[in-house]
Design an enzyme around this catalytic site. Structure first.
Site, PDB file in Angstrom:
ATOM      1  N   MET A 274       0.808  -1.221   0.000  1.00  9.81           N
ATOM      2  CA  MET A 274       0.000   0.000   0.000  1.00  9.81           C
ATOM      3  C   MET A 274       0.844   1.275   0.000  1.00  9.81           C
ATOM      4  O   MET A 274       0.294   2.373  -0.019  1.00  9.81           O
ATOM      5  CB  MET A 274      -0.912   0.019   1.227  1.00  9.81           C
ATOM      6  CG  MET A 274      -1.963  -1.082   1.239  1.00  9.81           C
ATOM      7  SD  MET A 274      -3.122  -0.958  -0.147  1.00  9.81           S
ATOM      8  CE  MET A 274      -3.885   0.630   0.182  1.00  9.81           C
ATOM      9  N   ARG A 275       2.174   1.127   0.043  1.00  8.82           N
ATOM     10  CA  ARG A 275       3.003   2.334   0.110  1.00  8.82           C
ATOM     11  C   ARG A 275       2.814   3.207  -1.122  1.00  8.82           C
ATOM     12  O   ARG A 275       2.826   4.439  -1.035  1.00  8.82           O
ATOM     13  CB  ARG A 275       4.473   1.959   0.296  1.00  8.82           C
ATOM     14  CG  ARG A 275       5.376   3.186   0.477  1.00  8.82           C
ATOM     15  CD  ARG A 275       6.806   2.801   0.775  1.00  8.82           C
ATOM     16  NE  ARG A 275       6.951   2.344   2.152  1.00  8.82           N
ATOM     17  CZ  ARG A 275       7.292   1.122   2.506  1.00  8.82           C
ATOM     18  NH1 ARG A 275       7.516   0.216   1.579  1.00  8.82           N
ATOM     19  NH2 ARG A 275       7.405   0.789   3.767  1.00  8.82           N
ATOM     20  N   ALA A 276       2.643   2.589  -2.282  1.00  3.10           N
ATOM     21  CA  ALA A 276       2.478   3.363  -3.509  1.00  3.10           C
ATOM     22  C   ALA A 276       1.243   4.250  -3.444  1.00  3.10           C
ATOM     23  O   ALA A 276       1.271   5.416  -3.881  1.00  3.10           O
ATOM     24  CB  ALA A 276       2.394   2.424  -4.709  1.00  3.10           C
TER      25      ALA A 276
END
Length: 662
Positions: A274-276
């Site tokens: 989910m970092r993107a």
């Protein structure tokens, strides 16, 4: 102090400048990784940015640059009372490639501990960079554990130090910028993902633009101060715009429609985790603030995707970073509605209505990618002519090949080594400069002599002979030199594809273990160095892909060429131990007494104790066992293509070490 090159005078490199400015507006974006060939103004642009950052107010005397308006309640130099402070320019701190962990995060002040008997913390570069820029040139050459530490600090906005009886936490919010030349080796995908944005830079191919670059650089070199004065107005305008964007940033609204576009884009490009999504959201918000808007538009989401996603789509080091802009536009258009009712067609791309196209005759089952050892035992004659390059099979996870013993080479993940990092295994008297003090051993050595030395206060009386160097054991990277047989006896296309797939798999393993790699090939009447030792495994993969085959098998020439490569590399990097991987069926043809010459060449490696593995590519029901014989002459071990797989022959590494021990 040297006058930096003005940021606004950098010619071109629009994406690079935008990415840096967005991080200056919102450091929460997560930093910038600048990838590009040498001589593309990467370092120039980063150093120029520091002059644009607004001055920061700090608490006088605070080593951690606390803001006097809201001082850090956990500051090691605190507590500080809120109130007036002093202003100073924002710092740009450079992290050298060879820096130690103590230099980065800080450590116990040994001098005060020994002289005064008190625990005191000596800040590191993370503390110096707080509220400024932390710049790492050639970040791909930095030790992985240091990259992990600084990326963790950048993500959390704080640095935590737990060592040698010291427990310290201090704020560490900075703009993280790394630059790298991909030709010198890649960052692991896990580390790539930790950088918020990535920019690819290249020199312009437009003559007029190149002329302007040279003109400005020569003018700057002749008189830096005068050149900077010419750009003072533009620099001031950008500085004011950064301040205005920072003030506007808290008011920017990221609506549900934009959030939906961000989530859909990340899902469409199949990025991990989910970092993107979070980075894209922060980047789009910063873009809106930079444009002077309080609403995030689709154009902000698109630009954020171009900066935040390309490097997150890489699955292995041989994938080129990039983004399909047509697919990006289609995704943004599909999810452009504000009501959130647009759903993808279940029977369209990525839907469940139709099965995925068949990937080929071997697309069914987990054994599909497993390389075939050969083609019915019918290799082509050794005198066969040159043939077109065969494509490699899919790479697979290989067995761990290690160099026996304990080395002292560069940090990596392959073989055991005495390193500056790793677990502490003991202490010894320092040989030369003391680099890592073993505090307990030093105190233990000094303690029996305190009365004789007249100690009267709380401090410990320590002399040079008492100092002890900590010995640590970790892992090192090696030089993995591939010696690949490209002769006619290997030229059956199915077999050569399997061989290339095996070498590609070993290259992937070398990349993950931080090795240097080299490639020697032999066929016809000679051998050549297809790739001198380098940290760029993708360059080795490219050379391997285009490797033609055919002709006789000059095995002796290949071994002698490899021996020469090792001799030269030993002079350049004596601490890095080699591992020679010979990929052949063991045949030796061409010239007078080819078998005898190959045996003598192999004896050179055995005499020098060079660790070696022979990947046996012989196939068919009748096998001559020539590769095994070659392995014995090299003093190494032989494995078949199938035995390279990680789920086969658990004793492979022990076999290598056992032969070397014998």
């Amino acid at each position: 102090m040297t006058t930096p090159f003005p940021f606004t005078a950098v010619v071109g490199q629009d994406d690079l400048r935008l990415a840096l400015l967005l991080n200056a507006v919102s450091p929460a974006v997560g930093g910038v990784l600048v990838r590009g060939e040498k001589g593309t103004a990467k370092s120039t642009a980063v150093r120029a940015l520091s002059a644009l950052l607004p001055a920061v107010a700090v608490v006088p005397g605070c080593r951690f640059s606390c803001d006097p308006a809201s001082p850090d309640p956990q500051c090691p130099d605190g507590p500080h009372e809120a109130g007036g402070g002093t202003e100073r320019a924002a710092r740009m701190v450079e992290l050298p490639v060879g820096a130690s962990e103590d230099r980065l995060v800080g450590a116990l002040d040994i001098e005060r501990a020994l002289a005064e008997g008190v625990k005191a913390f000596e800040p590191g570069l993370l503390a110096d960079a707080h509220r400024g820029i932390l710049y790492v040139d050639e970040v791909n050459l930095l030790h992985d554990h240091l990259v992990d530490l600084l990326l963790d600090a950048a993500a959390m906005g704080a640095s935590y130090v737990e060592r040698e009886g010291v427990s310290v936490r201090h704020a560490a919010k900075f703009l993280l910028v790394g630059t790298m030349n991909p030709e010198e080796g890649e960052l692991r995908p896990q580390l790539l993902d930790r950088f918020g944005l990535t920019v690819e830079v290249a020199a312009s191919r437009e003559p007029d633009q190149r002329v302007e670059v040279v003109r400005r650089r020569l003018a700057y070199d002749d008189d830096p101060a005068a050149f900077a004065a010419q750009w003072a107005r533009e620099e001031a305008a950008v500085r004011q715009r950064i301040v205005a964007a920072r003030e506007l940033l808290p008011q920017v609204r990221l609506g549900d429609a934009a959030l939906r576009q961000i989530a859909a884009t990340c899902a469409a490009f199949e990025v991990d985790g989910m970092r993107a999504d979070i980075v894209m959201a922060r980047t789009a918000t910063a873009l809106a603030a930079w444009a002077g808007r309080t609403d995030v538009l689709a154009e902000d989401v698109r630009q954020a995707a171009l900066l935040a996603l390309p490097h997150r789509r890489r699955r292995n080091p041989f994938d080129a970073p990039g983004l399909d802009e047509d697919k990006l536009d289609e995704t943004l258009e599909q999810y452009s509605g504000d009501d959130g009712d647009d759903e993808p067609d279940p029977d369209g791309p990525g839907g469940g209505g139709q099965p995925a196209p068949d990937s080929g005759p071997q697309g069914d089952g987990g054994e599909a990618a497993r390389p075939e050892a050969g083609e019915g035992g019918q290799p082509q004659a050794s005198g066969a002519g040159e043939q077109s390059a065969a494509r490699a099979t899919e790479p697979f996870r290989t067995k761990a090949l290690t160099v026996p013993g304990i080395g002292e080479g560069a940090a990596g993940r392959r073989s055991r080594a005495r390193t500056e990092q790793g677990r502490t295994t003991g202490a010894r008297r320092p040989q030369g400069t003391l680099t890592k003090l073993h505090l307990a051993a030093t105190v233990q050595a000094a303690a029996p002599h305190q009365r004789a030395r007249g100690r009267s206060g709380p401090g410990l009386v320590v002399r040079r002979d008492d100092l002890r160097q900590a010995t640590r054991e970790g892992r090192e990277g090696n030089l993995v030199l591939f010696v690949v047989d490209a002769s006619g006896s290997m030229a059956a296309r199915q077999r050569m594809s399997a061989v290339k797939g095996a070498v590609l798999s070993l290259l992937l393993d070398a990349y993950q273990r931080r090795d240097k790699v080299g490639l020697v090939t032999f066929r016809g009447t000679s051998a050549e160095v297809a790739l001198p030792p380098t940290s760029s495994v993708d360059a080795a993969a490219a050379r391997l892909e285009s490797l033609p085959t055919g002709g006789r098998t000059p095995l002796a020439a290949g071994l002698l060429k490899a021996h020469e490569v090792l001799r030269v590399e030993r002079l350049r990097d004596p601490a890095r131990r080699p591992l020679v991987v010979v990929v052949t069926d063991g045949r030796a043809t061409g010239g007078p007494e080819p078998v005898l010459l190959a045996s003598r060449a192999a004896g050179l490696f055995a005499a020098e104790g060079v660790a070696s593995v022979v990947v046996d590519c012989e196939s068919g029901p009748v096998r001559l066992g020539l590769a095994g014989q070659l392995a014995g002459e090299l003093g190494g071990t032989a494995v078949t293509l199938d035995e390279l797989w990680a789920d086969s022959i658990a004793g492979l590494v022990k076999g290598i070490q056992g032969r070397r021990a014998a």
